[in-house]
Design a protein around this motif. Structure first.
Motif, PDB file in Angstrom:
ATOM      1  N   GLN A 166       0.846  -1.198   0.000  1.00  0.00           N
ATOM      2  CA  GLN A 166       0.000   0.000   0.000  1.00  0.00           C
ATOM      3  C   GLN A 166       0.877   1.242   0.000  1.00  0.00           C
ATOM      4  O   GLN A 166       1.689   1.431   0.896  1.00  0.00           O
ATOM      5  N   LEU A 167       0.714   2.072  -1.021  1.00  0.00           N
ATOM      6  CA  LEU A 167       1.332   3.395  -1.063  1.00  0.00           C
ATOM      7  C   LEU A 167       0.266   4.406  -0.695  1.00  0.00           C
ATOM      8  O   LEU A 167      -0.799   4.450  -1.323  1.00  0.00           O
ATOM      9  N   ILE A 178      -3.232   5.629  -2.310  1.00  0.00           N
ATOM     10  CA  ILE A 178      -2.933   6.024  -3.685  1.00  0.00           C
ATOM     11  C   ILE A 178      -2.778   4.823  -4.603  1.00  0.00           C
ATOM     12  O   ILE A 178      -3.336   4.767  -5.692  1.00  0.00           O
ATOM     13  N   LEU A 179      -1.990   3.845  -4.172  1.00  0.00           N
ATOM     14  CA  LEU A 179      -1.720   2.674  -5.004  1.00  0.00           C
ATOM     15  C   LEU A 179      -1.680   1.432  -4.116  1.00  0.00           C
ATOM     16  O   LEU A 179      -0.746   1.287  -3.323  1.00  0.00           O
ATOM     17  N   SER A 186      -8.343  -4.667  -7.522  1.00  0.00           N
ATOM     18  CA  SER A 186      -7.127  -5.403  -7.868  1.00  0.00           C
ATOM     19  C   SER A 186      -5.959  -4.837  -7.076  1.00  0.00           C
ATOM     20  O   SER A 186      -5.993  -3.691  -6.631  1.00  0.00           O
ATOM     21  N   GLN A 187      -4.930  -5.655  -6.914  1.00  0.00           N
ATOM     22  CA  GLN A 187      -3.751  -5.265  -6.164  1.00  0.00           C
ATOM     23  C   GLN A 187      -2.571  -5.026  -7.094  1.00  0.00           C
ATOM     24  O   GLN A 187      -2.428  -5.693  -8.127  1.00  0.00           O
ATOM     25  N   THR A 188      -1.731  -4.060  -6.731  1.00  0.00           N
ATOM     26  CA  THR A 188      -0.520  -3.796  -7.505  1.00  0.00           C
ATOM     27  C   THR A 188       0.550  -4.839  -7.214  1.00  0.00           C
ATOM     28  O   THR A 188       1.283  -5.270  -8.105  1.00  0.00           O
ATOM     29  N   TRP A 189       0.633  -5.242  -5.943  1.00  0.00           N
ATOM     30  CA  TRP A 189       1.646  -6.198  -5.514  1.00  0.00           C
ATOM     31  C   TRP A 189       0.971  -7.378  -4.834  1.00  0.00           C
ATOM     32  O   TRP A 189      -0.126  -7.239  -4.275  1.00  0.00           O
ATOM     33  N   CYS A 190       1.639  -8.535  -4.842  1.00  0.00           N
ATOM     34  CA  CYS A 190       1.127  -9.690  -4.116  1.00  0.00           C
ATOM     35  C   CYS A 190       2.293 -10.432  -3.476  1.00  0.00           C
ATOM     36  O   CYS A 190       3.293 -10.735  -4.147  1.00  0.00           O
ATOM     37  N   PHE A 191       2.169 -10.703  -2.179  1.00  0.00           N
ATOM     38  CA  PHE A 191       3.190 -11.421  -1.429  1.00  0.00           C
ATOM     39  C   PHE A 191       2.505 -12.474  -0.554  1.00  0.00           C
ATOM     40  O   PHE A 191       1.574 -12.146   0.189  1.00  0.00           O
ATOM     41  N   PHE A 192       2.973 -13.701  -0.655  1.00  0.00           N
ATOM     42  CA  PHE A 192       2.445 -14.764   0.178  1.00  0.00           C
ATOM     43  C   PHE A 192       3.419 -15.131   1.293  1.00  0.00           C
ATOM     44  O   PHE A 192       3.017 -15.418   2.408  1.00  0.00           O
ATOM     45  N   TYR A 193       4.698 -15.096   0.978  1.00  0.00           N
ATOM     46  CA  TYR A 193       5.712 -15.452   1.966  1.00  0.00           C
ATOM     47  C   TYR A 193       6.100 -14.233   2.793  1.00  0.00           C
ATOM     48  O   TYR A 193       5.788 -13.088   2.457  1.00  0.00           O
ATOM     49  N   GLY A 263      -1.401  10.135  -7.028  1.00  0.00           N
ATOM     50  CA  GLY A 263      -2.625  10.515  -6.345  1.00  0.00           C
ATOM     51  C   GLY A 263      -3.498  11.506  -7.076  1.00  0.00           C
ATOM     52  O   GLY A 263      -4.531  11.932  -6.546  1.00  0.00           O
ATOM     53  N   THR A 264      -3.128  11.887  -8.291  1.00  0.00           N
ATOM     54  CA  THR A 264      -3.925  12.851  -9.065  1.00  0.00           C
ATOM     55  C   THR A 264      -4.663  12.141 -10.191  1.00  0.00           C
ATOM     56  O   THR A 264      -4.450  10.953 -10.449  1.00  0.00           O
TER      57      THR A 264
END
Length: 459
Positions: A166-167, A178-179, A186-193, A263-264
């Motif tokens: 999360q940004l 913002i992101l 939907s997510q920008t990044w995905c981490f499981f570990y 953010g714009t």
């Protein structure tokens, strides 16, 4: 390293990534711990709260530094697991992020810090997860950008657990996501570990563009080309896992993003560097340039500094690491299409000394637990530039690149384009996780192990 830390370390993990240090049970926070009764749930609004830190002190014994340099402890006894710092425009104040989610606004003229934001209820704080990136808007001190790990579902953050990045923009009014934006599907990044999650934030030379780093999200225990799980739901076709850094997935893992007008309504996002394992920290070359130097945390053999000079460079992970092919991932037969790889600007092997001075009986690191030049492991954990504004730093140190290894407990320096490092500081009490130029052009760093912010002055 101090014995109370060493006893928690697993050597095979230590040399894999910075993530391992952050999984030490001695330090780990309970996920989503409410660190302040004043925290307002969901919007980061905080009631007035301040802490008084211990007065500035000079640690004894002093780390080994070049003649004329002294290390000072600025903030001690008031912070919990600090991870990142960022200065306001005139460098009279410094904002400090804590891994658990709090952001403090600290006065450099006194040992006082005021709580600026509390994201504890938003942050997934476990392992390599937490509030790790921070950047004050160069054009508006009231705007602070934060980068943290966030759970993708309700529940704890313990163990292997699906998280995203999360940004957010933090102001006196609260948090603006913002992101991804609030309500995004939907997510920008995905981490499981628990390892290789989000990383750092750096503003571009225009003081508006924001650069954001993230790790590959793969397992650091074993080769991970997607055969271990499909938790992120980005398809069953292999490869995935560490190969997300090669753009095989809709997620922006293992890359550095450039966000224009964050953010714009005109916000745009582009990948400027890929093929990165864990770009935990990176820095922009001072001046009117957007060249980046990236501390790329390695696996079992190498730590690297990568130089991003043009957009679109691929640094090869997981098929390449350090100066050559990565044998374990090459054997997966998924590396045939990975070409045009940029070699690292500088790399050092875990089983080698960083400089010849290290070899001369003055090695970096604490008492060894397994022997070898890296003693307790290796992890490039901090990187930063001095910008030539100091009136006291000698010329070789006033415009230089610095990088630190938390496990070797040292900081080195070099002057790009020369990539020959020289030892700068040895025998640190803990280790750096963020290096920044600050007031008077001095070098500051965050020591995660001792929960302090430190300054290096020259007289």
């Amino acid at each position: 390293m101090p014995r109370y830390i060493v006893k928690w370390l697993n050597q095979s993990h230590v040399i894999a990534a910075l993530a391992v240090l952050l999984t030490i049970p001695f330090f780990a926070n309970v996920a989503h711990a409410d660190s302040s009764a004043a925290a307002a749930v969901g919007n980061a609004l905080v009631a007035a709260q301040s802490v008084t830190c211990q007065p500035t002190s000079t640690p004894r014994p002093q780390p080994t530094l070049p003649k004329g340099f002294t290390e000072q402890v600025l903030y001690s006894g008031c912070l919990t697991q600090p991870t990142a710092i960022s200065f306001n425009s005139d460098r009279t104040r410094v904002f400090v992020a804590e891994k658990g989610g709090r952001v403090w606004n600290c006065d450099l003229a006194s040992p006082n810090c005021t709580l600026f934001a509390d994201l504890s209820s938003e942050v997934c704080n476990q392992g390599d997860r937490g509030l790790l990136g921070l950047a004050v808007d160069p054009q508006n001190d009231a705007n602070v950008y934060a980068l943290y790990s966030a759970p993708r579902a309700t529940g704890t953050c313990s163990g292997n657990f699906l998280t995203g990045g999360q940004l957010s923009l933090l102001t006196a009014s609260g948090e603006t996501k913002i992101l991804p934006p609030a309500g995004a599907t939907s997510q920008t990044w995905c981490f499981f570990y628990q390892s290789h999650s989000i990383g750092g934030l750096v503003f571009g030379s225009d003081n508006k563009t924001l650069y954001v780093s993230a790790g590959d999200g793969a397992s650091f225990d074993q080769v991970d080309y997607g055969q271990l799980d499909n938790a992120c739901g980005d398809g069953t076709n292999l490869p995935q896992g560490a190969f997300r850094s090669q753009g095989v997935s809709p997620y922006s893992d293992g890359v550095i993003l450039r966000i224009t007008d964050p953010g714009t309504g005109t916000q745009s996002i582009a990948v400027v560097a890929s093929g990165l394992r864990n770009p935990f920290r990176f820095v922009r070359l001072p001046g009117l340039t957007d060249e980046l130097y990236v501390g790329n945390v390695g696996w079992n053999a190498w730590e690297a500094i990568d130089h991003v000079s043009v957009a679109g460079q691929n640094f090869g992970w997981p098929c390449y690491e350090g100066p050559g092919p990565q044998p374990d991932y090459q054997s997966t037969n998924y590396c045939g299409s990975v070409g045009g790889v940029t070699a690292p600007f500088f790399a050092y092997a875990h089983q080698s000394y960083v400089t010849t001075d290290d070899r001369k009986g003055r090695t970096c690191g604490a008492r060894p637990i397994g022997g070898g030049p890296d003693k307790n492991g290796s992890v490039i954990s901090a990187i930063g530039f001095t910008d030539g504004t100091s009136t006291t730093y000698p010329a070789p140190y006033n415009e230089a690149l610095y990088f630190g290894d938390l496990l070797r407990q040292c900081i080195w320096t070099m002057q790009p384009p020369d990539n020959t490092p020289q030892p700068f500081e040895k025998g640190l009490q803990g280790g750096p996780v963020d290096l920044k130029v600050g007031q008077n052009g001095d070098l500051f760093y965050v020591d995660f192990v001792t929960s302090t912010v430190r300054r290096i002055i020259h007289k």
